[in-house]
Design a protein around this motif. Structure first.
Motif, PDB file in Angstrom:
ATOM      1  N   ARG A  93     -21.408  -4.988   4.116  1.00 43.02           N
ATOM      2  CA  ARG A  93     -20.873  -6.223   4.740  1.00 43.02           C
ATOM      3  C   ARG A  93     -21.818  -6.754   5.811  1.00 43.02           C
ATOM      4  NH1 ARG A  93     -16.378  -4.946   7.415  1.00 43.02           N
ATOM      5  NH2 ARG A  93     -16.241  -2.830   6.651  1.00 43.02           N
ATOM      6  N   LYS A  94     -22.443  -5.843   6.532  1.00 43.75           N
ATOM      7  CA  LYS A  94     -23.364  -6.286   7.593  1.00 43.75           C
ATOM      8  C   LYS A  94     -24.567  -7.007   6.970  1.00 43.75           C
ATOM      9  CE  LYS A  94     -25.742  -4.570  11.640  1.00 43.75           C
ATOM     10  NZ  LYS A  94     -26.857  -3.665  11.749  1.00 43.75           N
ATOM     11  N   ALA A  95     -25.133  -6.389   5.932  1.00 42.74           N
ATOM     12  CA  ALA A  95     -26.309  -7.000   5.282  1.00 42.74           C
ATOM     13  C   ALA A  95     -25.924  -8.319   4.615  1.00 42.74           C
ATOM     14  CB  ALA A  95     -26.890  -6.028   4.257  1.00 42.74           C
ATOM     15  N   LEU A  96     -24.736  -8.349   4.014  1.00 47.72           N
ATOM     16  CA  LEU A  96     -24.286  -9.580   3.351  1.00 47.72           C
ATOM     17  C   LEU A  96     -24.050 -10.690   4.381  1.00 47.72           C
ATOM     18  CD1 LEU A  96     -23.355 -10.946   0.688  1.00 47.72           C
ATOM     19  CD2 LEU A  96     -21.032 -10.220   1.273  1.00 47.72           C
ATOM     20  N   ALA A  97     -23.436 -10.319   5.504  1.00 47.84           N
ATOM     21  CA  ALA A  97     -23.174 -11.323   6.548  1.00 47.84           C
ATOM     22  C   ALA A  97     -24.488 -11.913   7.042  1.00 47.84           C
ATOM     23  CB  ALA A  97     -22.389 -10.697   7.698  1.00 47.84           C
ATOM     24  N   GLN A  98     -25.497 -11.051   7.203  1.00 46.39           N
ATOM     25  CA  GLN A  98     -26.798 -11.556   7.674  1.00 46.39           C
ATOM     26  C   GLN A  98     -27.420 -12.490   6.644  1.00 46.39           C
ATOM     27  OE1 GLN A  98     -28.978  -8.041   8.759  1.00 46.39           O
ATOM     28  NE2 GLN A  98     -28.150  -8.101  10.839  1.00 46.39           N
ATOM     29  N   LYS A  99     -27.396 -12.058   5.382  1.00 43.51           N
ATOM     30  CA  LYS A  99     -28.020 -12.882   4.334  1.00 43.51           C
ATOM     31  C   LYS A  99     -27.277 -14.211   4.193  1.00 43.51           C
ATOM     32  CE  LYS A  99     -28.449 -13.862  -0.362  1.00 43.51           C
ATOM     33  NZ  LYS A  99     -27.412 -14.306  -1.252  1.00 43.51           N
ATOM     34  N   GLN A 100     -25.969 -14.162   4.077  1.00 39.81           N
ATOM     35  CA  GLN A 100     -25.210 -15.399   3.850  1.00 39.81           C
ATOM     36  C   GLN A 100     -25.202 -16.297   5.096  1.00 39.81           C
ATOM     37  OE1 GLN A 100     -25.461 -14.982   0.394  1.00 39.81           O
ATOM     38  NE2 GLN A 100     -23.867 -16.487   0.513  1.00 39.81           N
ATOM     39  N   SER A 101     -25.257 -15.717   6.277  1.00 44.97           N
ATOM     40  CA  SER A 101     -25.340 -16.557   7.486  1.00 44.97           C
ATOM     41  C   SER A 101     -26.599 -17.411   7.412  1.00 44.97           C
ATOM     42  CB  SER A 101     -25.411 -15.713   8.761  1.00 44.97           C
ATOM     43  OG  SER A 101     -24.229 -15.016   8.943  1.00 44.97           O
ATOM     44  N   HIS A 102     -27.678 -16.779   6.946  1.00 38.60           N
ATOM     45  CA  HIS A 102     -28.950 -17.499   6.825  1.00 38.60           C
ATOM     46  C   HIS A 102     -28.810 -18.649   5.830  1.00 38.60           C
ATOM     47  CE1 HIS A 102     -33.250 -18.257   6.291  1.00 38.60           C
ATOM     48  NE2 HIS A 102     -32.993 -18.261   4.990  1.00 38.60           N
ATOM     49  N   TRP A 103     -28.297 -18.363   4.627  1.00 43.53           N
ATOM     50  CA  TRP A 103     -28.284 -19.383   3.582  1.00 43.53           C
ATOM     51  C   TRP A 103     -27.180 -20.404   3.780  1.00 43.53           C
ATOM     52  CZ3 TRP A 103     -32.393 -20.033   0.653  1.00 43.53           C
ATOM     53  CH2 TRP A 103     -33.273 -18.955   0.500  1.00 43.53           C
ATOM     54  N   MET A 104     -26.029 -19.956   4.301  1.00 47.92           N
ATOM     55  CA  MET A 104     -24.909 -20.888   4.452  1.00 47.92           C
ATOM     56  C   MET A 104     -24.990 -21.650   5.780  1.00 47.92           C
ATOM     57  SD  MET A 104     -21.873 -18.418   2.920  1.00 47.92           S
ATOM     58  CE  MET A 104     -20.608 -19.628   2.572  1.00 47.92           C
ATOM     59  N   GLY A 105     -25.809 -21.129   6.680  1.00 47.62           N
ATOM     60  CA  GLY A 105     -25.925 -21.787   7.985  1.00 47.62           C
ATOM     61  C   GLY A 105     -24.664 -21.623   8.819  1.00 47.62           C
ATOM     62  N   LEU A 106     -23.974 -20.495   8.622  1.00 51.17           N
ATOM     63  CA  LEU A 106     -22.728 -20.242   9.354  1.00 51.17           C
ATOM     64  C   LEU A 106     -22.808 -18.865  10.011  1.00 51.17           C
ATOM     65  CD1 LEU A 106     -20.238 -21.271   6.524  1.00 51.17           C
ATOM     66  CD2 LEU A 106     -20.447 -22.439   8.736  1.00 51.17           C
ATOM     67  N   PRO A 107     -22.270 -18.718  11.204  1.00 56.99           N
ATOM     68  CA  PRO A 107     -22.302 -17.392  11.840  1.00 56.99           C
ATOM     69  C   PRO A 107     -21.191 -16.511  11.255  1.00 56.99           C
ATOM     70  CG  PRO A 107     -21.278 -19.004  13.298  1.00 56.99           C
ATOM     71  CD  PRO A 107     -21.606 -19.731  12.028  1.00 56.99           C
ATOM     72  N   LEU A 108     -21.530 -15.618  10.346  1.00 56.16           N
ATOM     73  CA  LEU A 108     -20.505 -14.819   9.665  1.00 56.16           C
ATOM     74  C   LEU A 108     -20.353 -13.452  10.325  1.00 56.16           C
ATOM     75  CD1 LEU A 108     -21.389 -15.678   5.952  1.00 56.16           C
ATOM     76  CD2 LEU A 108     -19.564 -16.661   7.378  1.00 56.16           C
ATOM     77  N   ASP A 109     -19.108 -13.057  10.481  1.00 54.95           N
ATOM     78  CA  ASP A 109     -18.786 -11.762  11.087  1.00 54.95           C
ATOM     79  C   ASP A 109     -18.420 -10.789   9.958  1.00 54.95           C
ATOM     80  OD1 ASP A 109     -17.539  -9.581  12.187  1.00 54.95           O
ATOM     81  OD2 ASP A 109     -16.328 -10.739  13.614  1.00 54.95           O
ATOM     82  N   PRO A 110     -19.195  -9.695   9.826  1.00 54.62           N
ATOM     83  CA  PRO A 110     -18.926  -8.773   8.710  1.00 54.62           C
ATOM     84  C   PRO A 110     -17.523  -8.174   8.753  1.00 54.62           C
ATOM     85  CG  PRO A 110     -20.646  -7.904  10.197  1.00 54.62           C
ATOM     86  CD  PRO A 110     -20.336  -9.293  10.656  1.00 54.62           C
ATOM     87  N   ASP A 111     -16.925  -8.111   9.936  1.00 52.53           N
ATOM     88  CA  ASP A 111     -15.599  -7.492  10.045  1.00 52.53           C
ATOM     89  C   ASP A 111     -14.461  -8.479   9.882  1.00 52.53           C
ATOM     90  OD1 ASP A 111     -16.659  -4.977  10.467  1.00 52.53           O
ATOM     91  OD2 ASP A 111     -17.003  -5.431  12.590  1.00 52.53           O
ATOM     92  N   ALA A 112     -14.753  -9.768   9.977  1.00 55.30           N
ATOM     93  CA  ALA A 112     -13.654 -10.747   9.956  1.00 55.30           C
ATOM     94  C   ALA A 112     -13.699 -11.691   8.770  1.00 55.30           C
ATOM     95  CB  ALA A 112     -13.689 -11.573  11.252  1.00 55.30           C
ATOM     96  N   HIS A 113     -14.875 -11.876   8.180  1.00 49.00           N
ATOM     97  CA  HIS A 113     -15.039 -12.976   7.210  1.00 49.00           C
ATOM     98  C   HIS A 113     -15.305 -12.537   5.775  1.00 49.00           C
ATOM     99  CE1 HIS A 113     -16.448 -15.463  10.906  1.00 49.00           C
ATOM    100  NE2 HIS A 113     -15.181 -15.712  10.654  1.00 49.00           N
ATOM    101  N   ILE A 114     -15.313 -11.234   5.488  1.00 45.81           N
ATOM    102  CA  ILE A 114     -15.791 -10.777   4.170  1.00 45.81           C
ATOM    103  C   ILE A 114     -14.846  -9.758   3.533  1.00 45.81           C
ATOM    104  CG2 ILE A 114     -17.617  -9.415   3.013  1.00 45.81           C
ATOM    105  CD1 ILE A 114     -19.614 -10.632   5.013  1.00 45.81           C
ATOM    106  N   VAL A 115     -14.596  -9.936   2.239  1.00 39.72           N
ATOM    107  CA  VAL A 115     -14.015  -8.855   1.425  1.00 39.72           C
ATOM    108  C   VAL A 115     -14.974  -8.630   0.260  1.00 39.72           C
ATOM    109  CG1 VAL A 115     -12.113  -8.077  -0.044  1.00 39.72           C
ATOM    110  CG2 VAL A 115     -11.629  -9.507   1.942  1.00 39.72           C
ATOM    111  N   VAL A 116     -15.374  -7.395   0.045  1.00 40.14           N
ATOM    112  CA  VAL A 116     -16.261  -7.059  -1.078  1.00 40.14           C
ATOM    113  C   VAL A 116     -15.377  -6.749  -2.293  1.00 40.14           C
ATOM    114  CG1 VAL A 116     -18.082  -5.507  -1.880  1.00 40.14           C
ATOM    115  CG2 VAL A 116     -17.941  -6.132   0.544  1.00 40.14           C
ATOM    116  N   THR A 117     -15.737  -7.338  -3.425  1.00 42.06           N
ATOM    117  CA  THR A 117     -14.893  -7.247  -4.627  1.00 42.06           C
ATOM    118  C   THR A 117     -15.709  -6.749  -5.829  1.00 42.06           C
ATOM    119  OG1 THR A 117     -15.468  -9.526  -5.168  1.00 42.06           O
ATOM    120  CG2 THR A 117     -13.436  -9.192  -3.891  1.00 42.06           C
TER     121      THR A 117
END
Ligand SMILES: Cc1ncc(COP(=O)(O)O)c(C=O)c1O
Length: 385
Positions: free
Chosen positions: A69-93
């Motif tokens: 989740r941490k790595a995904l939040a970093q990658k997607q924050s970059h591409w989506m231009g949004l500050p993503l929190d790995p603990d609040a904004h993500i469910v891995v499926t």
């Protein structure tokens, strides 16, 4: 014996996966089900071997291993231009397939209406049925697969809970422009609806087109449920790693649904995938260049075979017009083509509600030699036209 559930009568088995079986039966080049015949990045495979040797064999945290989740939040924050929190904004499926189902079950009550653009990736119809939602179809009109703005407004005005947005789109290859997305976003705000995205092709977009994440438009993060996966971006469709990104409120619900659907995605593969999520920007540029080359060479083979098609702006599919061939319908054409020409495609009708019978879908996520072989075989279509 007691009867099975009535809902099963409302949808058929996947036509796409059925065509893969036909391809195997006739030893055809399989351009039906969209998966690559080339290897994933070697660094990712190495990481998987390493992860298997490590200590990742029991359930990960149900909504995703922390490192993933941490790595995904970093990658997607970059591409989506949004500050993503790995603990609040993500469910891995388990893939975007589960992510979409989770999204639908998180926001829809039985009877809720959901807008689906036509033609559509076949899962969305089944997702709606399984979650009890009522699909409201809005056509995309060829050749550019644009929607009619008034038609879309009327669909929203009829009262809808959500709109499903596949961008870049399968099967049309459409990449929605920022302006189109802004129009959709404005309607979603006006009529208080969610947008559920399927963005598995987010990194497969051809010049001059650009992928815009609708979640990144002003005030849209709260009402967008972004679904995607690692399947296409890292050529690992069999790993079944996907995710939902949304506001903390939606994520709280999505965690519950996901927990009871699958508990979690494969723990060692989540660990391995951290390596891919940390690839530098160059990786995505190379991916785009590689797919551009595959697209251009496949379209050249279609030109040589004299076939008419809509040039894809993104994803790795092309809709080909088969009107000139004298067949009773697209399914008969696809079965004949697999058997006699040795190339398997998907009947276009599986992406429509209305009786469209003149299109087939082929994909080009294949090695150059596979595409060349398909191109060579397709030339024989001229004998039949
Ligand atoms: C539009 C779209 N969404 C989702 C999927 C499946 O994605 P996943 O492997 O992440 O479940 C596909 C696969 O072809 C697809 O084309």
């Amino acid at each position: 014996m007691p009867a099975t559930a009535n809902r099963l009568n409302l949808f058929t088995e996947s036509v796409i996966r059925e065509m893969t079986r036909v391809a195997i039966e006739h030893d055809a080049v399989n351009l039906s089900q969209g998966f690559p015949d080339f290897d994933p990045p070697s660094a990712l495979l190495e990481a998987a071997r390493h992860a298997i040797d490590g200590d990742h064999h029991q359930y990960a945290i149900t909504w995703g291993a922390p490192r993933f989740r941490k790595a995904l939040a970093q990658k997607q924050s970059h591409w989506m231009g949004l500050p993503l929190d790995p603990d609040a904004h993500i469910v891995v499926t388990c893939g975007s397939t589960e992510a979409m189902m989770v999204a639908m079950m998180t926001v829809c009550d039985p009877g809720d209406r959901v807008i689906i653009f036509l033609p559509f990736y076949e899962n969305y119809g089944a997702d709606a049925i399984l979650s009890g939602a009522q699909p409201v179809y809005v056509p995309l009109y060829p050749p550019d697969y644009q929607f009619d703005r008034d038609e879309l407004r009327r669909a929203f005005a009829g009262g809808v809970k959500a709109l499903i947005l596949c961008n870049p789109a399968n099967p049309t290859g459409k990449v929605f422009s920022r302006e189109e997305l802004q129009y959709i976003a404005d309607l979603a705000r006006e009529y208080d609806a969610f947008i559920i995205t399927d963005e598995v092709y987010e990194h497969i977009v051809y010049e001059p087109h650009r992928h815009t994440y609708i979640a990144s438009l002003p005030d849209m993060f709260g009402r967008t449920i972004s679904c995607s996966s690692l399947s296409k971006t890292y050529s690992v469709t069999g790993w079944r790693l996907g995710y939902v990104i949304a506001s903390p409120d939606v994520i709280a619900g999505a965690r519950k649904v996901h927990d009871f659907l699958t508990v979690g995605a494969a723990a060692p593969l989540q660990e391995a995938a951290v390596t891919a999520l940390q690839f530098p920007v160059d990786y995505y540029e190379q991916l785009r260049a590689d797919y551009t080359r595959r697209r251009d060479s496949f379209l050249a083979y279609l030109d040589q075979a004299g076939l008419r098609y809509t040039k894809p702006q993104g994803a790795y599919y092309v809709l080909v017009d088969i009107s000139e061939f004298d067949f009773e319908d697209d399914t008969a054409f696809c079965v004949w083509m697999a058997k006699e020409i040795g190339v398997a495609a998907v009947p276009g009708s599986s992406f429509f509600q209305e009786p469209v019978r003149n299109l087939i879908r082929m994909h080009f996520a294949k090695r150059e030699e596979t595409l060349a072989e398909a191109g060579r075989r397709l030339l024989r279509l001229r004998e039949r036209a």
